[in-house]
Design a protein around this motif. Sequence first.
Motif, PDB file in Angstrom:
ATOM      1  N   ARG A 327      45.503  31.232  37.765  1.00 48.48           N
ATOM      2  CA  ARG A 327      45.400  31.729  39.142  1.00 48.48           C
ATOM      3  C   ARG A 327      45.817  33.196  39.236  1.00 48.48           C
ATOM      4  NH1 ARG A 327      49.636  31.431  42.885  1.00 48.48           N
ATOM      5  NH2 ARG A 327      48.979  31.812  45.046  1.00 48.48           N
ATOM      6  N   ILE A 328      46.948  33.551  38.620  1.00 47.54           N
ATOM      7  CA  ILE A 328      47.462  34.916  38.683  1.00 47.54           C
ATOM      8  C   ILE A 328      46.530  35.887  37.963  1.00 47.54           C
ATOM      9  CG2 ILE A 328      49.311  36.418  37.820  1.00 47.54           C
ATOM     10  CD1 ILE A 328      51.246  34.089  38.430  1.00 47.54           C
ATOM     11  N   GLU A 329      46.071  35.507  36.787  1.00 48.12           N
ATOM     12  CA  GLU A 329      45.223  36.413  36.005  1.00 48.12           C
ATOM     13  C   GLU A 329      43.887  36.673  36.686  1.00 48.12           C
ATOM     14  OE1 GLU A 329      47.428  35.095  31.852  1.00 48.12           O
ATOM     15  OE2 GLU A 329      45.392  34.380  32.248  1.00 48.12           O
ATOM     16  N   ARG A 330      43.376  35.689  37.404  1.00 43.66           N
ATOM     17  CA  ARG A 330      42.143  35.912  38.158  1.00 43.66           C
ATOM     18  C   ARG A 330      42.399  36.775  39.392  1.00 43.66           C
ATOM     19  NH1 ARG A 330      39.442  29.824  37.651  1.00 43.66           N
ATOM     20  NH2 ARG A 330      38.632  30.132  35.548  1.00 43.66           N
ATOM     21  N   MET A 331      43.590  36.693  39.949  1.00 44.10           N
ATOM     22  CA  MET A 331      43.937  37.538  41.089  1.00 44.10           C
ATOM     23  C   MET A 331      44.074  39.001  40.685  1.00 44.10           C
ATOM     24  SD  MET A 331      46.828  35.173  42.979  1.00 44.10           S
ATOM     25  CE  MET A 331      47.261  36.469  44.142  1.00 44.10           C
TER      26      MET A 331
END
Length: 361
Positions: A327-331
Amino acid sequence: MPIIDSRAPIETVGARAFTIPTDAPESDGTLEWKETTLVLASVVAGGKTGIGYSYTDASVVPLIEEKLAPVLKGKDALGIEALWQAMRVEVRNLGQVGLVATAISAVDNALWDLKGKLLGLPVSRLLGEARASIPTYGSGGFTSYDEERLAEQLAGWALDGHFAVKMKVGRDPAADPHRMAVAREAIGAETQLFVDANGALARKEALAFAEKAAEFAVCWFEEPVSSNDLEGLRLLRDRAPTGMAITTGEYGFALWTFWDLLAAGAVDVIQADATRCGGITGFMKVAALAEAHEIPLSSHCAPALHLHPCLAACRAAHMEWFHDHVRIERMLFDGAPTPSHGSVSANGEPGLGLRLKAPER
């Protein structure tokens, strides 16, 4: 013939922290959390900027900028092993584990990204690819989830083609057999079920838990006891039900930790985390140990970062597709990988293939 100077002197080294709330309260066998901090390091040389990161604490930012940056400035960005050793020497009196190791990891990862960009090659190609893609397993299943969310998340990963899913256990061992039954029903018989106790159990308790977990065809028992308890891990490895792998390694910050685990025969699969163990340079050293001991290797969390070294490491078996970090890396990044039919490949771009997204206005 003229001599070509291929050096790329490092001009600047910087860092910044991003703290991102989880999408719901999360917990495992021993910890609860509501946010995750990613520290991003950047290194500039030869007109290119390399980025790398670690999941750690924001206090690492001044450590990078005030302690590590002066050691690296002016040095050749292509000589990563020499830079890695220089950083370790610089922190000798601070210790080589914990926050210091995550700081070195973030910078080392940025150096690999920079080298790939300078040479126009993906990091996996620089390391020497052993494979074109690698399997992924879905990971989350937090103890804070109710039955509905647990089943929905794990079933979603199974439908997406992940060969296995992993859930957290150990916070309430008496409730875990029912939770494992819910998980097994959700994913069906074909998808493998992994569990992770995060060191929450005592030795005899973990043995009893392993027997119960086998009823649900659990084939991976991560950190049944503390990762520091080598004798306990070896006990579990020797006596766990047939077909159940005992695993740990995510808290390995220094190479000797992995050596101790492997020399003690404490694991069936060794895990390593390039945001903690000295970056990609450290990860590949662990990979060499795994190959020497003929033990499979699996990456811990940070899938966008681990893709390249896992494509290169001979003994790499699979990657953890961890809910929070996906989730964080896609954000934060363009170019973050996406699995297809349960495996993931590099996008072919130089370096790590990641680009920090522009802030929204």
